[in-house]
Enzyme design. Sequence first.
Site, mmCIF file in Angstrom:
data_model
loop_
_atom_site.group_PDB
_atom_site.id
_atom_site.type_symbol
_atom_site.label_atom_id
_atom_site.label_comp_id
_atom_site.label_asym_id
_atom_site.label_seq_id
_atom_site.Cartn_x
_atom_site.Cartn_y
_atom_site.Cartn_z
ATOM 1 N N HIS A 1 -1.153 -6.248 0.788
ATOM 2 C CA HIS A 1 -2.099 -5.192 0.395
ATOM 3 C C HIS A 1 -2.881 -5.686 -0.818
ATOM 4 O O HIS A 1 -2.457 -5.514 -1.959
ATOM 5 C CB HIS A 1 -1.330 -3.899 0.102
ATOM 6 C CG HIS A 1 -2.209 -2.734 -0.198
ATOM 7 N ND1 HIS A 1 -1.787 -1.428 -0.092
ATOM 8 C CD2 HIS A 1 -3.501 -2.648 -0.624
ATOM 9 C CE1 HIS A 1 -2.759 -0.601 -0.418
ATOM 10 N NE2 HIS A 1 -3.807 -1.325 -0.760
ATOM 11 N N GLU B 1 -2.233 8.026 -0.580
ATOM 12 C CA GLU B 1 -2.311 7.457 -1.936
ATOM 13 C C GLU B 1 -2.603 8.636 -2.870
ATOM 14 O O GLU B 1 -1.776 9.016 -3.687
ATOM 15 C CB GLU B 1 -3.423 6.399 -1.988
ATOM 16 C CG GLU B 1 -3.620 5.757 -3.365
ATOM 17 C CD GLU B 1 -4.796 4.770 -3.406
ATOM 18 O OE1 GLU B 1 -5.623 4.748 -2.474
ATOM 19 O OE2 GLU B 1 -4.899 4.031 -4.413
ATOM 20 N N ASP C 1 -5.463 -4.243 -6.354
ATOM 21 C CA ASP C 1 -6.666 -4.751 -7.039
ATOM 22 C C ASP C 1 -6.227 -5.356 -8.371
ATOM 23 O O ASP C 1 -6.432 -4.753 -9.438
ATOM 24 C CB ASP C 1 -7.650 -3.600 -7.274
ATOM 25 C CG ASP C 1 -8.050 -2.933 -5.963
ATOM 26 O OD1 ASP C 1 -8.889 -3.499 -5.242
ATOM 27 O OD2 ASP C 1 -7.497 -1.860 -5.656
HETATM 28 N N1 ADE Z 1 -10.370 -0.068 -2.310
HETATM 29 C C1 ADE Z 1 -9.893 -0.948 -3.194
HETATM 30 N N2 ADE Z 1 -8.740 -0.500 -3.697
HETATM 31 C C2 ADE Z 1 -8.470 0.683 -3.133
HETATM 32 C C3 ADE Z 1 -7.421 1.629 -3.230
HETATM 33 N N3 ADE Z 1 -6.390 1.467 -4.052
HETATM 34 N N4 ADE Z 1 -7.505 2.749 -2.490
HETATM 35 C C4 ADE Z 1 -8.531 2.947 -1.670
HETATM 36 N N5 ADE Z 1 -9.539 2.092 -1.540
HETATM 37 C C5 ADE Z 1 -9.516 0.959 -2.259
HETATM 38 ZN ZN ZN Z 2 -5.620 -0.614 -1.399
#
Ligand code: ADE
Ligand code: ZN
Length: 341
Positions: free
Chosen positions: A19, A202, A281
């Site tokens: 991920h 999320e 990220d």
């Molecule tokens: N795009 C990049 N990171 C993300 C995340 N954590 N949730 C949704 N879209 C994303």
């Molecule tokens: Zn993500």
Amino acid sequence: MNSADLKKFIQGIPKAELHLHIEGSFEPERMFEIAHRNGIGLEYDSITSLKKAYQFNNLQEFLDLYYIGAQVLLHERDFYELTWAYLCKVHSQNVVHVEVFFDPQTHTDRGIAFEVVISGIYKALERAKDEFNMSFRLIMSYLRHLSEAAAFATLESSLPYKQLIDGVGLDSSELGNPPKKFAKVFAASAKQGYQLVAHAGEEGPVDYIWEALDLLKVVRIDHGNRCLDDEALVQRLCDDQIPLTLCPLSNVALKVIQKMEEHPVKKMLDKGLLATIHSDDPAYFGGYMNENYYETAKALALTDAHLMQLAINAFEASWLDPETKERRITEVKDYFRAVQV
Ligand code: ADE
Ligand code: ZN
């Protein structure tokens, strides 16, 4: 184990990253370098002022900045350098397999050709395979804040590169953009041979996880934190061994949880869910794979058994062929056995 020993121990674990948004690995220093080379002004006048902006109250605040950063990527070389830097970094952390997301619409909407984006990313992945013996898969994500029609257009644009792409995902602003909005394009993607995953639960409710499973028919859920709100869902995820690709540092940075001690991963493992840990990220959230493992292990007092399960789960959840999967899982087990002696 003290901090230094725990870090060293985590470093040695053979790991899989499932991920990771390649645009989210864009370190500020590289962003400024590429912006300068491409003659693009950033609204931040220095690396320090950009880094100061990395304070988020929710997913959307992060995404606003993430899309601004991605705008400096214009040429194949830019995508190549971005990807290569990420691969070098995770190679140094003993990551041996990666499954990387890219967001074509973030670039094609700015007039960058699909080919430019995918060629740069793919060449770097191939180099890592040759030089580091790192295996990889590539996942194209649809941006869920955009329309179904836009996702269909992206699917169409991807077809000449179908051999390079293993699956499709769904990311960007979750709330208000339920999986069901993309049911048709996911079905069409599956017909093209793409595997299916989606971000769900999320920030969004458990219903979105159910929809991702039942309407999109995904084989993995990205994040899925909220599943613990629903016992029937936990049962379903356990029964079908649907992987949840969790991202602990991301969850703290985006205030999905208030502090790492509240992270659900330990509870999930104890319930028999196929939970895994990744970085999402890393340039924005303060850490790559090792830092995610370390901060989680420390805050939740994870045992060796938990850590081994996490590492095994990631290979189990990967799209590696069965023999390589088995070999990697054996390597993880051997590592834990050797270190315990
Ligand atoms: N795009 C990049 N990171 C993300 C995340 N954590 N949730 C949704 N879209 C994303
Ligand atoms: Zn993500």
